[in-house]
Design a protein around this motif. Structure first.
Motif, PDB file in Angstrom:
ATOM      1  N   GLU A  86      14.117  -7.388 -10.945  1.00 19.27           N
ATOM      2  CA  GLU A  86      14.519  -6.550  -9.815  1.00 19.27           C
ATOM      3  C   GLU A  86      13.533  -5.394  -9.727  1.00 19.27           C
ATOM      4  O   GLU A  86      13.254  -4.753 -10.737  1.00 19.27           O
ATOM      5  CB  GLU A  86      15.929  -6.033 -10.054  1.00 19.27           C
ATOM      6  N   VAL A  87      12.959  -5.176  -8.556  1.00 19.49           N
ATOM      7  CA  VAL A  87      12.044  -4.052  -8.391  1.00 19.49           C
ATOM      8  C   VAL A  87      12.692  -3.027  -7.465  1.00 19.49           C
ATOM      9  O   VAL A  87      13.245  -3.373  -6.417  1.00 19.49           O
ATOM     10  CB  VAL A  87      10.670  -4.517  -7.845  1.00 19.49           C
ATOM     11  N   GLN A  88      12.665  -1.778  -7.863  1.00 21.06           N
ATOM     12  CA  GLN A  88      13.165  -0.673  -7.057  1.00 21.06           C
ATOM     13  C   GLN A  88      11.975   0.220  -6.734  1.00 21.06           C
ATOM     14  O   GLN A  88      11.126   0.478  -7.596  1.00 21.06           O
ATOM     15  CB  GLN A  88      14.235   0.095  -7.816  1.00 21.06           C
ATOM     16  N   TYR A  89      11.908   0.684  -5.503  1.00 17.58           N
ATOM     17  CA  TYR A  89      10.737   1.458  -5.082  1.00 17.58           C
ATOM     18  C   TYR A  89      11.080   2.292  -3.853  1.00 17.58           C
ATOM     19  O   TYR A  89      12.111   2.092  -3.201  1.00 17.58           O
ATOM     20  CB  TYR A  89       9.561   0.521  -4.766  1.00 17.58           C
ATOM     21  N   ASN A  90      10.194   3.230  -3.550  1.00 16.58           N
ATOM     22  CA  ASN A  90      10.325   4.065  -2.365  1.00 16.58           C
ATOM     23  C   ASN A  90       9.182   3.776  -1.404  1.00 16.58           C
ATOM     24  O   ASN A  90       8.037   3.563  -1.830  1.00 16.58           O
ATOM     25  CB  ASN A  90      10.300   5.551  -2.719  1.00 16.58           C
ATOM     26  N   VAL A  91       9.484   3.773  -0.122  1.00 15.23           N
ATOM     27  CA  VAL A  91       8.482   3.676   0.934  1.00 15.23           C
ATOM     28  C   VAL A  91       8.841   4.718   1.973  1.00 15.23           C
ATOM     29  O   VAL A  91       9.936   4.696   2.535  1.00 15.23           O
ATOM     30  CB  VAL A  91       8.447   2.278   1.579  1.00 15.23           C
ATOM     31  N   THR A 106       0.815  -1.219   0.000  1.00 12.07           N
ATOM     32  CA  THR A 106       0.000   0.000   0.000  1.00 12.07           C
ATOM     33  C   THR A 106       0.847   1.267   0.000  1.00 12.07           C
ATOM     34  O   THR A 106       0.325   2.347  -0.305  1.00 12.07           O
ATOM     35  CB  THR A 106      -0.913   0.035   1.242  1.00 12.07           C
ATOM     36  N   GLU A 107       2.134   1.164   0.324  1.00 12.54           N
ATOM     37  CA  GLU A 107       2.955   2.351   0.483  1.00 12.54           C
ATOM     38  C   GLU A 107       4.043   2.502  -0.574  1.00 12.54           C
ATOM     39  O   GLU A 107       4.780   3.475  -0.573  1.00 12.54           O
ATOM     40  CB  GLU A 107       3.608   2.345   1.866  1.00 12.54           C
ATOM     41  N   MET A 108       4.174   1.555  -1.496  1.00  9.26           N
ATOM     42  CA  MET A 108       5.217   1.628  -2.510  1.00  9.26           C
ATOM     43  C   MET A 108       4.950   2.748  -3.514  1.00  9.26           C
ATOM     44  O   MET A 108       3.829   2.910  -3.993  1.00  9.26           O
ATOM     45  CB  MET A 108       5.331   0.287  -3.249  1.00  9.26           C
ATOM     46  N   GLU A 109       5.989   3.504  -3.803  1.00  7.34           N
ATOM     47  CA  GLU A 109       5.906   4.589  -4.780  1.00  7.34           C
ATOM     48  C   GLU A 109       7.118   4.521  -5.704  1.00  7.34           C
ATOM     49  O   GLU A 109       8.135   3.897  -5.384  1.00  7.34           O
ATOM     50  CB  GLU A 109       5.867   5.945  -4.077  1.00  7.34           C
ATOM     51  N   ASN A 110       7.007   5.186  -6.855  1.00  7.33           N
ATOM     52  CA  ASN A 110       8.109   5.251  -7.825  1.00  7.33           C
ATOM     53  C   ASN A 110       8.651   3.857  -8.153  1.00  7.33           C
ATOM     54  O   ASN A 110       9.859   3.609  -8.114  1.00  7.33           O
ATOM     55  CB  ASN A 110       9.239   6.146  -7.298  1.00  7.33           C
ATOM     56  N   HIS A 159      14.501   4.538  -0.148  1.00  8.89           N
ATOM     57  CA  HIS A 159      14.638   3.717  -1.346  1.00  8.89           C
ATOM     58  C   HIS A 159      14.923   2.267  -0.963  1.00  8.89           C
ATOM     59  O   HIS A 159      15.727   1.987  -0.082  1.00  8.89           O
ATOM     60  CB  HIS A 159      15.780   4.250  -2.217  1.00  8.89           C
ATOM     61  N   PHE A 160      14.238   1.339  -1.642  1.00 10.13           N
ATOM     62  CA  PHE A 160      14.416  -0.087  -1.406  1.00 10.13           C
ATOM     63  C   PHE A 160      14.552  -0.821  -2.731  1.00 10.13           C
ATOM     64  O   PHE A 160      14.154  -0.317  -3.785  1.00 10.13           O
ATOM     65  CB  PHE A 160      13.218  -0.671  -0.636  1.00 10.13           C
ATOM     66  N   PHE A 161      15.094  -2.023  -2.679  1.00 11.88           N
ATOM     67  CA  PHE A 161      15.137  -2.881  -3.849  1.00 11.88           C
ATOM     68  C   PHE A 161      14.899  -4.314  -3.403  1.00 11.88           C
ATOM     69  O   PHE A 161      15.165  -4.688  -2.253  1.00 11.88           O
ATOM     70  CB  PHE A 161      16.467  -2.759  -4.602  1.00 11.88           C
ATOM     71  N   ALA A 162      14.364  -5.132  -4.321  1.00 10.97           N
ATOM     72  CA  ALA A 162      14.016  -6.496  -3.971  1.00 10.97           C
ATOM     73  C   ALA A 162      13.905  -7.347  -5.232  1.00 10.97           C
ATOM     74  O   ALA A 162      13.838  -6.828  -6.353  1.00 10.97           O
ATOM     75  CB  ALA A 162      12.692  -6.531  -3.196  1.00 10.97           C
ATOM     76  N   LEU A 163      13.885  -8.657  -5.035  1.00 10.52           N
ATOM     77  CA  LEU A 163      13.562  -9.561  -6.124  1.00 10.52           C
ATOM     78  C   LEU A 163      12.084  -9.438  -6.448  1.00 10.52           C
ATOM     79  O   LEU A 163      11.261  -9.168  -5.561  1.00 10.52           O
ATOM     80  CB  LEU A 163      13.857 -11.007  -5.725  1.00 10.52           C
ATOM     81  N   CYS A 164      11.747  -9.658  -7.701  1.00 11.63           N
ATOM     82  CA  CYS A 164      10.364  -9.556  -8.149  1.00 11.63           C
ATOM     83  C   CYS A 164      10.021 -10.794  -8.971  1.00 11.63           C
ATOM     84  O   CYS A 164      10.754 -11.141  -9.900  1.00 11.63           O
ATOM     85  CB  CYS A 164      10.208  -8.281  -8.964  1.00 11.63           C
ATOM     86  N   PHE A 165       8.919 -11.453  -8.621  1.00  8.89           N
ATOM     87  CA  PHE A 165       8.445 -12.638  -9.344  1.00  8.89           C
ATOM     88  C   PHE A 165       6.978 -12.398  -9.663  1.00  8.89           C
ATOM     89  O   PHE A 165       6.156 -12.240  -8.752  1.00  8.89           O
ATOM     90  CB  PHE A 165       8.630 -13.885  -8.472  1.00  8.89           C
TER      91      PHE A 165
END
Length: 303
Positions: free
Chosen positions: A148-153, A113-117, A157-163
């Motif tokens: 790879e997903v990059q996002y802001n909360v 609910t809080e992920m942006e960009n 700034h955060f990054f994570a694996l994306c499936f």
């Protein structure tokens, strides 16, 4: 001690026993930062997730569970040597409540609910590739199936694996977070765009699917049936009913769900829908909670 007992040794307790004290904490006390015990580190860039009992050294892009740490602390020794060393250290722990049990949590972040960009990119981040390595997954397999997903909360700034799943939602994972974004649904990975294989494999989460692909590539025929097949990933046992229609089109389903109550209940649901067309593969790794646990142990034994 058994493999499971070794994995349950709190990393925070081990570090305290070895004389390492946390410098700071984050995420409501669920992440602790230390000066790295593996190298000279003035920036306290060694992070421990107390609720997941995982560590990550941002200076070396290495991480994993407490057994991985024991190996790293002992010159990348074998699993057997690391296990003996951990048992010896555990016997010397001071009595009292573990450090992890005293942590105060202010509640997790809610990336859904809080992920942006949000940006979804090819997987190149060395830290994420290092995280896959800590779970026994080669980089080439991670790159083949993950993004790879990059996002802001909250302006961070955060990054994570994306499936991704069949509806475009994402399962998100890094060493310190497991969650999802968008619509929750199963994922279907087919070998061909024009036809399906006669049988399929079913997994609870994508890390187990990646573990299967790793074992397949390494010709392990102990716990897997070494024939490439279409794969269905539930992404949560709560998705089993939504996955059943995709499973039923196959002649046989090989199920690799977890050896816990939720996993076995989901397997029962699939078996009821498929009648006698299901082969329960979790019985091939009964001493492990899931296929990734088995993979890590198998790789350690081979090292």
């Amino acid at each position: 001690m058994s493999f499971y007992e070794l994995k349950e040794i709190p990393i925070t307790d081990l570090l305290t026993h070895l004389g390492h004290k946390p410098v700071s904490r984050a995420k409501g006390g669920r992440q602790w930062f230390y000066h790295s015990p593996l190298r000279e580190d003035n920036n306290a860039s060694f992070c421990v997730s107390s609720d997941k009992n995982l560590w990550y050294d941002f200076g070396t892009s290495r991480g994993g569970n407490v057994i991985d740490l024991a190996r790293a602390l002992n010159g990348d020794c074998s699993f057997k040597v690391a296990a003996s060393w951990l048992e010896e250290q555990r016997r010397g722990f001071k009595q009292g409540p573990p450090l992890a049990a005293s942590l105060v949590s202010n509640g997790p972040l809610r990336p859904d609910t809080e992920m942006e960009n949000i940006q979804v990119l090819p997987l190149t981040n060395k830290a994420l590739i290092g995280y896959l390595w800590s779970r026994g997954i080669p980089a080439e397999i991670g790159r083949r199936y993950c993004k790879e997903v990059q996002y802001n909360v909250r302006d961070r700034h955060f990054f994570a694996l994306c499936f991704t799943n069949i509806l475009g939602g994402m399962e998100i994972r890094n060493p310190f977070f497991k969650g999802s974004y968008g619509v929750k649904a199963p994922s279907v990975i087919t070998l061909s765009k024009s036809e399906r294989t006669p049988s399929c494999c079913v997994f609870e989460g994508f890390m187990d699917f990646l573990s299967y692909q790793t074992l397949l590539a390494k010709y392990n025929d102990i716990v897997i049936n070494p024939v490439p097949r279409d794969c269905i990933i539930l992404n949560s046992t709560s998705m089993v009913q939504k996955a059943v229609p995709f499973i039923q089109v196959y002649d046989v389903a090989f199920t690799y769900l977890d050896n816990d109550a939720a996993g076995q209940q989901a397997t029962d649901t699939i078996e009821a829908a498929m009648h006698d067309r299901t082969i329960r593969m979790s019985g091939r790794f009964p001493d492990f909670n899931d296929l990734n646990d088995y993979l890590i142990s198998w790789l350690f034994r081979r090292s």
